[in-house]
Write a protein that holds these residues in place. Structure first.
Motif, PDB file in Angstrom:
ATOM      1  N   GLU A   1      -5.642   9.124   2.038  1.00 35.53           N
ATOM      2  CA  GLU A   1      -5.732   7.822   2.688  1.00 35.53           C
ATOM      3  C   GLU A   1      -4.750   6.840   2.068  1.00 35.53           C
ATOM      4  O   GLU A   1      -4.342   6.994   0.918  1.00 35.53           O
ATOM      5  CB  GLU A   1      -7.158   7.281   2.555  1.00 35.53           C
ATOM      6  CG  GLU A   1      -8.190   8.061   3.356  1.00 35.53           C
ATOM      7  CD  GLU A   1      -9.539   7.385   3.359  1.00 35.53           C
ATOM      8  OE1 GLU A   1     -10.459   7.915   3.995  1.00 35.53           O
ATOM      9  OE2 GLU A   1      -9.676   6.316   2.715  1.00 35.53           O
ATOM     10  N   ARG A   2      -4.410   5.853   2.856  1.00 34.25           N
ATOM     11  CA  ARG A   2      -3.546   4.799   2.351  1.00 34.25           C
ATOM     12  C   ARG A   2      -4.276   4.067   1.226  1.00 34.25           C
ATOM     13  O   ARG A   2      -5.451   3.721   1.362  1.00 34.25           O
ATOM     14  CB  ARG A   2      -3.207   3.845   3.491  1.00 34.25           C
ATOM     15  CG  ARG A   2      -2.090   2.892   3.203  1.00 34.25           C
ATOM     16  CD  ARG A   2      -1.659   2.172   4.465  1.00 34.25           C
ATOM     17  NE  ARG A   2      -1.097   3.093   5.458  1.00 34.25           N
ATOM     18  CZ  ARG A   2      -0.536   2.691   6.591  1.00 34.25           C
ATOM     19  NH1 ARG A   2      -0.471   1.405   6.881  1.00 34.25           N
ATOM     20  NH2 ARG A   2      -0.055   3.572   7.442  1.00 34.25           N
TER      21      ARG A   2
ATOM     22  N   SER B   1      -7.143  -2.618   3.174  1.00 31.96           N
ATOM     23  CA  SER B   1      -6.171  -2.650   4.273  1.00 31.96           C
ATOM     24  C   SER B   1      -6.756  -3.303   5.523  1.00 31.96           C
ATOM     25  O   SER B   1      -6.010  -3.770   6.383  1.00 31.96           O
ATOM     26  CB  SER B   1      -5.694  -1.241   4.586  1.00 31.96           C
ATOM     27  OG  SER B   1      -6.781  -0.427   4.999  1.00 31.96           O
TER      28      SER B   1
ATOM     29  N   GLY C   1       7.242   1.289   6.633  1.00 27.09           N
ATOM     30  CA  GLY C   1       7.165   2.069   5.407  1.00 27.09           C
ATOM     31  C   GLY C   1       8.528   2.490   4.890  1.00 27.09           C
ATOM     32  O   GLY C   1       9.493   2.636   5.646  1.00 27.09           O
TER      33      GLY C   1
ATOM     34  N   PHE D   1       0.866  -1.174   0.000  1.00 25.27           N
ATOM     35  CA  PHE D   1       0.000   0.000   0.000  1.00 25.27           C
ATOM     36  C   PHE D   1       0.907   1.229   0.000  1.00 25.27           C
ATOM     37  O   PHE D   1       2.085   1.135   0.341  1.00 25.27           O
ATOM     38  CB  PHE D   1      -0.896   0.020   1.245  1.00 25.27           C
ATOM     39  CG  PHE D   1      -1.943  -1.068   1.246  1.00 25.27           C
ATOM     40  CD1 PHE D   1      -1.605  -2.371   1.538  1.00 25.27           C
ATOM     41  CD2 PHE D   1      -3.263  -0.772   0.972  1.00 25.27           C
ATOM     42  CE1 PHE D   1      -2.570  -3.388   1.536  1.00 25.27           C
ATOM     43  CE2 PHE D   1      -4.239  -1.770   0.974  1.00 25.27           C
ATOM     44  CZ  PHE D   1      -3.880  -3.073   1.254  1.00 25.27           C
ATOM     45  N   ARG D   2       0.345   2.365  -0.367  1.00 27.67           N
ATOM     46  CA  ARG D   2       1.132   3.600  -0.318  1.00 27.67           C
ATOM     47  C   ARG D   2       0.264   4.730   0.201  1.00 27.67           C
ATOM     48  O   ARG D   2      -0.962   4.701   0.111  1.00 27.67           O
ATOM     49  CB  ARG D   2       1.707   3.951  -1.685  1.00 27.67           C
ATOM     50  CG  ARG D   2       0.668   4.308  -2.743  1.00 27.67           C
ATOM     51  CD  ARG D   2       1.343   4.450  -4.100  1.00 27.67           C
ATOM     52  NE  ARG D   2       0.365   4.800  -5.137  1.00 27.67           N
ATOM     53  CZ  ARG D   2       0.628   4.751  -6.442  1.00 27.67           C
ATOM     54  NH1 ARG D   2       1.833   4.381  -6.873  1.00 27.67           N
ATOM     55  NH2 ARG D   2      -0.315   5.096  -7.307  1.00 27.67           N
ATOM     56  N   GLN D   3       0.955   5.727   0.725  1.00 24.48           N
ATOM     57  CA  GLN D   3       0.257   6.876   1.294  1.00 24.48           C
ATOM     58  C   GLN D   3       1.034   8.142   1.031  1.00 24.48           C
ATOM     59  O   GLN D   3       2.257   8.168   1.174  1.00 24.48           O
ATOM     60  CB  GLN D   3       0.063   6.677   2.801  1.00 24.48           C
ATOM     61  CG  GLN D   3      -0.850   7.696   3.440  1.00 24.48           C
ATOM     62  CD  GLN D   3      -1.272   7.270   4.839  1.00 24.48           C
ATOM     63  OE1 GLN D   3      -0.618   6.451   5.493  1.00 24.48           O
ATOM     64  NE2 GLN D   3      -2.385   7.812   5.313  1.00 24.48           N
TER      65      GLN D   3
ATOM     66  N   TRP E   1       1.836  -4.796   9.656  1.00 21.91           N
ATOM     67  CA  TRP E   1       2.297  -3.733   8.772  1.00 21.91           C
ATOM     68  C   TRP E   1       3.744  -3.387   9.068  1.00 21.91           C
ATOM     69  O   TRP E   1       4.177  -3.428  10.220  1.00 21.91           O
ATOM     70  CB  TRP E   1       1.441  -2.475   8.963  1.00 21.91           C
ATOM     71  CG  TRP E   1       0.043  -2.652   8.477  1.00 21.91           C
ATOM     72  CD1 TRP E   1      -0.987  -3.225   9.155  1.00 21.91           C
ATOM     73  CD2 TRP E   1      -0.471  -2.270   7.210  1.00 21.91           C
ATOM     74  NE1 TRP E   1      -2.119  -3.235   8.369  1.00 21.91           N
ATOM     75  CE2 TRP E   1      -1.829  -2.648   7.173  1.00 21.91           C
ATOM     76  CE3 TRP E   1       0.090  -1.642   6.090  1.00 21.91           C
ATOM     77  CZ2 TRP E   1      -2.635  -2.417   6.066  1.00 21.91           C
ATOM     78  CZ3 TRP E   1      -0.719  -1.423   4.990  1.00 21.91           C
ATOM     79  CH2 TRP E   1      -2.061  -1.808   4.975  1.00 21.91           C
TER      80      TRP E   1
ATOM     81  N   TYR F   1       5.629   3.742   1.029  1.00 16.11           N
ATOM     82  CA  TYR F   1       5.135   2.422   0.652  1.00 16.11           C
ATOM     83  C   TYR F   1       5.230   1.485   1.855  1.00 16.11           C
ATOM     84  O   TYR F   1       6.303   1.368   2.470  1.00 16.11           O
ATOM     85  CB  TYR F   1       5.936   1.874  -0.516  1.00 16.11           C
ATOM     86  CG  TYR F   1       5.523   2.481  -1.836  1.00 16.11           C
ATOM     87  CD1 TYR F   1       5.763   3.823  -2.109  1.00 16.11           C
ATOM     88  CD2 TYR F   1       4.866   1.723  -2.808  1.00 16.11           C
ATOM     89  CE1 TYR F   1       5.358   4.393  -3.305  1.00 16.11           C
ATOM     90  CE2 TYR F   1       4.470   2.276  -4.014  1.00 16.11           C
ATOM     91  CZ  TYR F   1       4.713   3.606  -4.252  1.00 16.11           C
ATOM     92  OH  TYR F   1       4.317   4.178  -5.448  1.00 16.11           O
ATOM     93  N   TYR F   2       4.112   0.833   2.136  1.00  9.44           N
ATOM     94  CA  TYR F   2       4.022  -0.076   3.263  1.00  9.44           C
ATOM     95  C   TYR F   2       3.738  -1.490   2.767  1.00  9.44           C
ATOM     96  O   TYR F   2       2.913  -1.678   1.867  1.00  9.44           O
ATOM     97  CB  TYR F   2       2.881   0.320   4.190  1.00  9.44           C
ATOM     98  CG  TYR F   2       3.003   1.679   4.811  1.00  9.44           C
ATOM     99  CD1 TYR F   2       2.482   2.814   4.175  1.00  9.44           C
ATOM    100  CD2 TYR F   2       3.631   1.847   6.049  1.00  9.44           C
ATOM    101  CE1 TYR F   2       2.590   4.070   4.755  1.00  9.44           C
ATOM    102  CE2 TYR F   2       3.729   3.092   6.632  1.00  9.44           C
ATOM    103  CZ  TYR F   2       3.216   4.202   5.978  1.00  9.44           C
ATOM    104  OH  TYR F   2       3.317   5.439   6.555  1.00  9.44           O
TER     105      TYR F   2
END
Length: 124
Positions: A44-45, A108, A117, A37-39, A114, A94-95
């Motif tokens: 929001e992610r 998510s 990042g 995922f990215r934020q 998690w 990036y997570y």
């Protein structure tokens, strides 16, 4: 204690490539679906990519399809995200995430663990 540790982020020019890695410890990696995922600040992610425990079924956000490739090595407890033809809008933290009962890999909410990042910055 379960840990997911991302690496490989950095600053690259638009059109370039990066490969992110996420190594897991203290979990039975082969049983977990893994996602990226990215934020970006103020947003929001968002889902980027995910891969099933077997590595057979990848999922991609439309925005990265045909540019990014997710893969995994269960022997190395590591999931990868190969990113090509990078664009400024790919910038973000990036997570990686892992879950053992992921009904919707794009959400998510289904992931249990998690990482901290890694920053990816794409300059124009």
């Amino acid at each position: 204690q379960v840990q997911l540790v991302e690496s490989g982020g950095g600053l690259v020019q638009a059109g370039g490539s990066l490969r992110l890695s996420c190594t897991a410890s203290e979990l039975t990696f082969k049983n977990y679906a893994m996602g990226w995922f990215r934020q970006t600040p103020g947003l929001e992610r968002e889902f980027v990519a995910a891969i099933s425990w077997s590595g057979i079924t990848p999922h991609y956000a439309n925005s990265v399809k045909d540019r990014f490739t997710i893969s995994r090595s269960n022997n190395k407890n590591t999931v990868y995200l190969q990113m090509t033809r990078l664009k400024p809008e790919d910038t973000g933290v990036y997570y990686c995430a892992g879950g053992d009962s992921v009904a919707d890999p794009t959400s998510s909410e289904w992931y249990d663990y998690w990482g901290q990042g890694t920053q990816v910055t794409i300059s124009s």
